[in-house]
Design a protein around this motif. Sequence first.
Motif, mmCIF file in Angstrom:
data_model
loop_
_atom_site.group_PDB
_atom_site.id
_atom_site.type_symbol
_atom_site.label_atom_id
_atom_site.label_comp_id
_atom_site.label_asym_id
_atom_site.label_seq_id
_atom_site.Cartn_x
_atom_site.Cartn_y
_atom_site.Cartn_z
ATOM 1 N N SER A 170 -7.727 0.979 166.756
ATOM 2 C CA SER A 170 -6.717 1.898 166.217
ATOM 3 C C SER A 170 -7.351 2.759 165.135
ATOM 4 O O SER A 170 -8.379 2.411 164.575
ATOM 5 N N CYS A 171 -6.702 3.854 164.823
ATOM 6 C CA CYS A 171 -7.271 4.813 163.888
ATOM 7 C C CYS A 171 -7.552 4.190 162.538
ATOM 8 O O CYS A 171 -8.575 4.425 161.934
ATOM 9 N N GLY A 172 -6.614 3.377 162.070
ATOM 10 C CA GLY A 172 -6.747 2.846 160.725
ATOM 11 C C GLY A 172 -7.751 1.732 160.564
ATOM 12 O O GLY A 172 -8.109 1.397 159.450
ATOM 13 N N SER A 206 -7.963 1.370 152.893
ATOM 14 C CA SER A 206 -8.713 2.135 153.889
ATOM 15 C C SER A 206 -8.100 3.509 154.116
ATOM 16 O O SER A 206 -7.026 3.827 153.603
ATOM 17 N N VAL A 207 -8.795 4.337 154.906
ATOM 18 C CA VAL A 207 -8.416 5.735 155.091
ATOM 19 C C VAL A 207 -8.325 6.056 156.577
ATOM 20 O O VAL A 207 -9.182 5.657 157.370
ATOM 21 N N ASP A 226 -10.203 -0.292 143.984
ATOM 22 C CA ASP A 226 -10.506 0.600 142.864
ATOM 23 C C ASP A 226 -10.334 2.055 143.279
ATOM 24 O O ASP A 226 -10.050 2.918 142.463
ATOM 25 N N ARG A 227 -10.476 2.338 144.592
ATOM 26 C CA ARG A 227 -10.266 3.685 145.133
ATOM 27 C C ARG A 227 -10.292 3.570 146.652
ATOM 28 O O ARG A 227 -10.640 2.533 147.212
ATOM 29 N N LEU A 228 -9.954 4.643 147.335
ATOM 30 C CA LEU A 228 -10.038 4.675 148.787
ATOM 31 C C LEU A 228 -11.440 5.118 149.209
ATOM 32 O O LEU A 228 -12.054 5.972 148.559
ATOM 33 N N PRO A 229 -11.949 4.564 150.299
ATOM 34 C CA PRO A 229 -13.332 4.863 150.697
ATOM 35 C C PRO A 229 -13.465 6.172 151.470
ATOM 36 O O PRO A 229 -12.490 6.685 152.046
ATOM 37 N N ASP A 246 -6.453 12.930 159.226
ATOM 38 C CA ASP A 246 -7.091 14.004 159.989
ATOM 39 C C ASP A 246 -8.232 13.424 160.833
ATOM 40 O O ASP A 246 -8.019 12.514 161.600
ATOM 41 N N GLU A 247 -9.451 13.935 160.654
ATOM 42 C CA GLU A 247 -10.580 13.455 161.453
ATOM 43 C C GLU A 247 -11.346 12.326 160.762
ATOM 44 O O GLU A 247 -12.326 11.811 161.301
ATOM 45 N N LEU A 248 -10.918 11.935 159.563
ATOM 46 C CA LEU A 248 -11.672 10.963 158.772
ATOM 47 C C LEU A 248 -11.114 9.555 158.948
ATOM 48 O O LEU A 248 -9.915 9.330 158.818
ATOM 49 N N VAL A 249 -12.023 8.596 159.231
ATOM 50 C CA VAL A 249 -11.637 7.193 159.375
ATOM 51 C C VAL A 249 -12.662 6.329 158.638
ATOM 52 O O VAL A 249 -13.874 6.541 158.768
ATOM 53 N N SER A 250 -12.178 5.380 157.856
ATOM 54 C CA SER A 250 -13.071 4.404 157.218
ATOM 55 C C SER A 250 -13.026 3.121 158.030
ATOM 56 O O SER A 250 -11.957 2.578 158.301
#
Length: 318
Positions: A155-157, A185-186, A236-239, A189-193
Amino acid sequence: MKRTKLKISLILTALASGQSFAAPQENPDQCQYPLSSLSQKQQIAMMQQGIESCLLAAGNQNFKRQGKQLIIPLAKGKVTYLNKPSEYDTHRTYQYGGYDKKNGFHLVDGSGGEWHWHELISHTTGYRYTLDGVLIAGGVSPGANLAFFTSGEMSCGNEVYVGKLTTEKKQGVLKEVENLTPQVSVCQDELVSVPASIEWVSHRRVRIQWHCQFNFEEQGQDETLIVNQNGHWQADRLPCLSNAKTQGQTQLAKHDKAVLSENMSLNEVEALFGGDAEAFVVDPFGLLTESSITRIWSVNGAKLKVKFVDDKVVSWSY
């Protein structure tokens, strides 16, 4: 003479009982598993070869394959899996994935229908834990009481979950599963972590290595820290967001440190500098409070270090 007879007697007793005193072998470097820590090309190569074929070629003797049967000898007894071929969703296929000396678990890869999952088997107790997905490399905690894993489907996530490994009525049980996906996680759009591996800093602090994918192509890696505060895991932040900014040839805004002020929130500072921190440093004294992190931004050609406690600014320096 008596000692010699005693040794022979012990050996015969062990053979008669079917017990094996050989310790399981860890996976060699060329047969890494789970696959999450490998690059896309390495994962494809390993899937084409097959993890069992790789281990057998390396001389691994942790398992036996007899047709549809997968047999794994344990310290006491053995565990057997049976492949069930079918044209429908009822089919089941199992393959041996390896052994991790750090936590004492064998790993079995299962698939059936449209689902994919991992099972962890304790070599000493025989307890089995079925994950609702696929283990992240390094995802079992020291002490083997927690496990980080991802969704068994692409899956995307690339969902991230954590669950507690416990026992009930002399059986292994996965309990209290928490979905961490929105917080850590992220998928935009086209970005996946994609989670690659886990490093345990302490029982409440975990570093996650990520594969950053842009339009399904790997665009470098990132690392974030997640901390368990009051029973909940927080990042601490999203990658990978900085990777997306680089991909789009955008730059962080340049501001003077004078605009910073104490007690500013993390969100306010990120808005001020136009994005996530480029790096972070865990304050060694913060291990006592589980709340102190220093984040780093590039500002006017220099590195600005901002110290946060409970996600509030307390100090900063170049």
